[in-house]
Write an enzyme that holds these catalytic residues in place. Structure first.
Site, short mmCIF file in Angstrom:
data_model
loop_
_atom_site.label_atom_id
_atom_site.label_comp_id
_atom_site.label_asym_id
_atom_site.label_seq_id
_atom_site.Cartn_x
_atom_site.Cartn_y
_atom_site.Cartn_z
N GLU A 1 48.02 34.77 43.24
CA GLU A 1 48.74 34.52 44.51
C GLU A 1 50.07 33.81 44.29
OE1 GLU A 1 46.57 33.40 47.95
OE2 GLU A 1 44.81 34.53 47.36
C1 LIG Z 1 41.36 37.92 38.58
C2 LIG Z 1 42.59 38.36 39.34
C3 LIG Z 1 42.49 38.69 40.68
C4 LIG Z 1 43.61 39.14 41.37
N1 LIG Z 1 43.49 39.55 42.68
C5 LIG Z 1 44.55 40.14 43.31
C6 LIG Z 1 44.41 40.72 44.61
O1 LIG Z 1 43.34 40.65 45.23
N2 LIG Z 1 45.48 41.34 45.16
C7 LIG Z 1 46.69 41.42 44.52
O2 LIG Z 1 47.61 42.01 45.07
N3 LIG Z 1 46.86 40.87 43.30
C8 LIG Z 1 45.83 40.24 42.67
N4 LIG Z 1 45.98 39.69 41.41
C9 LIG Z 1 47.28 39.76 40.77
C10 LIG Z 1 48.00 38.41 40.64
O3 LIG Z 1 48.49 38.02 41.88
C11 LIG Z 1 49.08 38.59 39.56
O4 LIG Z 1 48.41 38.59 38.32
C12 LIG Z 1 50.14 37.52 39.61
O5 LIG Z 1 50.95 37.69 40.74
C13 LIG Z 1 51.03 37.54 38.37
O6 LIG Z 1 51.51 38.81 38.08
P1 LIG Z 1 51.35 39.40 36.61
O7 LIG Z 1 49.95 39.21 36.20
O8 LIG Z 1 51.91 40.77 36.60
O9 LIG Z 1 52.21 38.44 35.69
P2 LIG Z 1 53.77 38.55 35.36
O10 LIG Z 1 54.53 38.83 36.60
O11 LIG Z 1 53.96 39.44 34.20
O12 LIG Z 1 54.08 37.06 34.93
C14 LIG Z 1 53.54 36.49 33.73
C15 LIG Z 1 54.00 35.07 33.60
O13 LIG Z 1 55.42 35.05 33.45
C16 LIG Z 1 55.96 33.89 34.01
N5 LIG Z 1 56.97 34.30 35.01
C17 LIG Z 1 57.05 35.43 35.72
N6 LIG Z 1 58.13 35.43 36.51
C18 LIG Z 1 58.75 34.26 36.31
C19 LIG Z 1 59.92 33.63 36.84
N7 LIG Z 1 60.67 34.20 37.79
N8 LIG Z 1 60.25 32.41 36.38
C20 LIG Z 1 59.52 31.79 35.45
N9 LIG Z 1 58.40 32.31 34.92
C21 LIG Z 1 58.02 33.53 35.34
C22 LIG Z 1 54.80 33.12 34.67
O14 LIG Z 1 54.35 32.13 33.77
C23 LIG Z 1 53.74 34.19 34.81
O15 LIG Z 1 52.42 33.63 34.77
C24 LIG Z 1 44.87 39.22 40.71
C25 LIG Z 1 44.96 38.85 39.36
C26 LIG Z 1 43.85 38.44 38.67
C27 LIG Z 1 43.98 38.10 37.21
#
Ligand SMILES: Cc1cc2nc3c(=O)[nH]c(=O)nc-3n(C[C@H](O)[C@H](O)[C@H](O)COP(=O)(O)OP(=O)(O)OC[C@H]3O[C@@H](n4cnc5c(N)ncnc54)[C@H](O)[C@@H]3O)c2cc1C
Length: 591
Positions: free
Chosen positions: A413
């Site tokens: 989130e």
């Molecule tokens: C168990 C689980 C349940 C989930 N449930 C849902 C759901 O019900 N519905 C839904 O829509 N999504 C869901 N998600 C998705 C979740 O919201 C995303 O994983 C989250 O938004 C991060 O996106 P990403 O994993 O693609 O990480 P990325 O966007 O690749 O980011 C990786 C890391 O990069 C860093 N980063 C990224 N951007 C920046 C920035 N601008 N500045 C500084 N650092 C940055 C942060 O440290 C981040 O943790 C779920 C994820 C998991 C693992």
């Protein structure tokens, strides 16, 4: 204009359209950034009206009894599944429709009451609290907030009882933290009766068990070549809906079903659009505001469990002929967990009350709550784990599961890094706009001095006035005065940062982190002070002339004030240059 600059301007324009539509009442967080203490939103400490409190007490008693008898967090974790009987039971005790209107079968509770229910579940089993959040806090939230009466009548009755389950599907391969980058396409049919959806979603909680999914997809903007995000209600019985992976094997919250799905030429009737077409990102962000509030509640519940576990062990385990609780380094951990758990509860209650009381914009507060509570919980679990020593490492105790379960909180989130940046930048926009007014006038005096004068007076006014923090209990005045002074210093630091860095501040995340860190602690301290003040007033009303000191609140304020001072002094005394040079060197980039 360079490509990077053009992209920056586009992002700024999108954010402006999305986040700052029209004049709004000044909320607490935005006030902080302008050097004000907007007391009305945070003092006196909010209370649930008596009639609803009675209802809530009844519900909580039922929920506790159900969880005592039927919830087995160990089995849920091992079997990586929440049994259907548990889901049905949660529906029966009202947990799956707590805030839904009574006319559609819900309990009609306010967000503050909902948070107490989630705190109870979060104190026991993170899989179950995340499942409930995915269904109720975000899965059906867009329908509750943006659905028409017909849509609610059609969909809600089965969803609020748990006969049907909901999910919220925003994340895709290309749209993680960058949520605006949704690629799923929704093309209108020739006759305009429906949209044809194509694309994939991943990491979606409840994807494979949900009967109704709120799905974000891109629709064309009429009369232009642009597209914008729109929210759709999608059901898995629609031809072309394909589950690619029902339960992605994972580290923690293993009972939840996190899945991937594809939509291949799925026809979705136009009646299934939620909210205005093209405003799906606003819908998503509003939904996530609610999710972040219950995140705070679940983390509070889990932190209280950490405290209970830590105290139990520290009082019974003996080494060196003493119980562990006699060692100061163990006391330090227990005190910190107690202080943080108190603050987490206060912050959750006040943030939820902002929603209940109809503040239009609580984005910064919900983001602060999410970051603060998830970070504090992570710390609390780590501290409790350490107190248990080797025994925590084995699977017969809950702490190893709690470590695994809690790790998602800082990512889901909205990752905490993205939210930290968001808190600082959205918060600084108010004073930033006033400075812009002054700069622009200095560059082009022909624009007229009126607005610039007003902006200058606002900035100057905040800079010379220490805001009043109106506590009612005399014994808290000293803390209140210190808080007022820190807000004043914070405002000066914000002004300085805006003057020193101007637009490049958008990229200076190390500066943003300190500004956001100070803002979060100012908010947390305010919530603690407000709660403690209410407790003292309550004790006085009940004839207690000298109520006992609340040690957890007292410690929290002292530690929080120290952190704020540190954040502010680090703005000018830091090793950022060396840090960035080291990172660039490791990343193979030129500084
Ligand atoms: C168990 C689980 C349940 C989930 N449930 C849902 C759901 O019900 N519905 C839904 O829509 N999504 C869901 N998600 C998705 C979740 O919201 C995303 O994983 C989250 O938004 C991060 O996106 P990403 O994993 O693609 O990480 P990325 O966007 O690749 O980011 C990786 C890391 O990069 C860093 N980063 C990224 N951007 C920046 C920035 N601008 N500045 C500084 N650092 C940055 C942060 O440290 C981040 O943790 C779920 C994820 C998991 C693992």
């Amino acid at each position: 204009m360079s490509e990077v600059e053009a992209q920056r301007q586009k992002e700024i324009q999108q954010a402006e359209e999305l986040l700052f539509a029209g004049p709004q009442a000044l909320g607490f967080a935005k006030g902080l950034f302008q050097g004000h203490f907007v007391a009305d939103w945070v003092m006196p400490y909010p209370r649930i009206p008596a009639a609803q409190q009675t209802e809530l007490d009844k519900t909580l008693a039922e929920v506790r009894q159900f969880l005592d008898e039927h919830l087995d967090p160990v089995a849920i974790d091992r079997q990586a599944d929440i049994p259907r009987a548990v889901i049905d039971g949660l529906g029966r005790v009202g947990v799956l429709g707590t805030t839904a209107p009574v006319e559609f079968g819900g309990r009609g509770f306010m967000q503050m009451a909902n948070c107490q229910v989630l705190e109870e579940i979060g104190s026991r089993c993170a899989s179950t609290s995340v499942f409930v959040n995915a269904h109720h806090s975000i899965g059906i939230r867009a329908l509750l907030l943006f659905g028409t009466h017909e849509q609610k009548q059609k969909w809600l009755p089965k969803l609020v009882t748990g006969e049907q389950l909901g999910a919220f599907a925003l994340t895709e391969m290309e749209a993680g933290s960058d949520a605006a980058n949704v690629q799923m396409q929704a093309r209108p049919s020739q006759d305009g009766s429906h949209f044809i959806l194509n694309g994939e979603k991943r990491y979606i909680t409840n994807a494979a068990i949900a009967h109704v999914l709120t799905v974000m997809a891109r629709t064309p903007v009429p009369g232009s070549d642009r597209t914008a995000i729109t929210a759709f209600l999608v059901t898995p019985d629609m031809p072309g809906f394909t589950i690619l992976e029902a339960r992605m094997p994972k580290m923690g919250i293993r009972g939840t079903a996190t899945g991937r799905f594809a939509l291949r030429d799925v026809k979705v009737p136009k009646e299934n659009i939620l909210g205005p077409p093209g405003k799906g990102l606003k819908v998503a962000l509003t939904v996530l505001d609610f999710g972040r509030t219950t995140f705070g509640a679940c983390c509070t519940g889990a932190a209280k469990t950490c405290l209970r576990l830590a105290v139990e062990h520290a009082n019974t385990r003996k080494q060196f002929n003493k119980t562990l609780g006699e060692f100061h380094l163990v006391k330090k951990k227990i005190a910190r967990i107690a202080a943080d758990a108190y603050a987490m509860e206060a912050m959750t209650t006040i943030t939820a009350s902002l929603i209940d009381r109809g503040l239009e914009d609580y984005m910064i507060e919900t983001a602060m709550l999410k970051v603060f509570t998830t970070e504090r919980l992570w710390e609390a679990i780590n501290e409790a784990f350490q107190i248990y020593g080797g025994s925590a490492y084995f699977v017969d105790l809950p702490l190893e599961r709690m470590v695994r379960d809690a790790r998602i909180n800082q990512i889901g989130e909205g990752s905490n890094e993205v939210l930290i940046s968001f808190i600082a930048l959205v918060g600084m926009r108010g004073p930033g706009m006033e400075f812009k007014e002054i700069y622009d006038t200095m560059l082009k005096p022909s624009r007229g001095l009126g607005k610039a004068w007003t902006a200058g007076m606002h900035r100057l006014g905040a800079a010379v006035r220490i805001p009043d923090v109106p506590v009612r209990s005399a014994e808290l005045r000293s803390f209140a005065n210190q808080l007022g002074r820190l807000i004043w210093r914070f405002n000066i630091a914000v002004n300085r940062a805006l003057i020193a860095y101007r637009e490049p501040i958008l990229d200076l995340q190390l500066v943003q982190e300190r500004i956001a860190g100070a803002a979060m602690d100012l908010f947390a301290s305010t919530c603690v002070l407000s709660r403690w003040d209410a407790e003292l007033q309550f004790a006085r009303r009940n004839g207690d002339s000298a109520p006992q000191t609340n040690h957890a609140a007292d410690l929290f304020l002292r530690q929080s004030f120290r952190r704020i001072r540190r954040f502010l002094s680090d703005l000018s005394d830091n090793e950022d240059k060396a840090l960035l040079a080291t990172a660039n060197s490791a990343l193979g980039k030129v500084s």
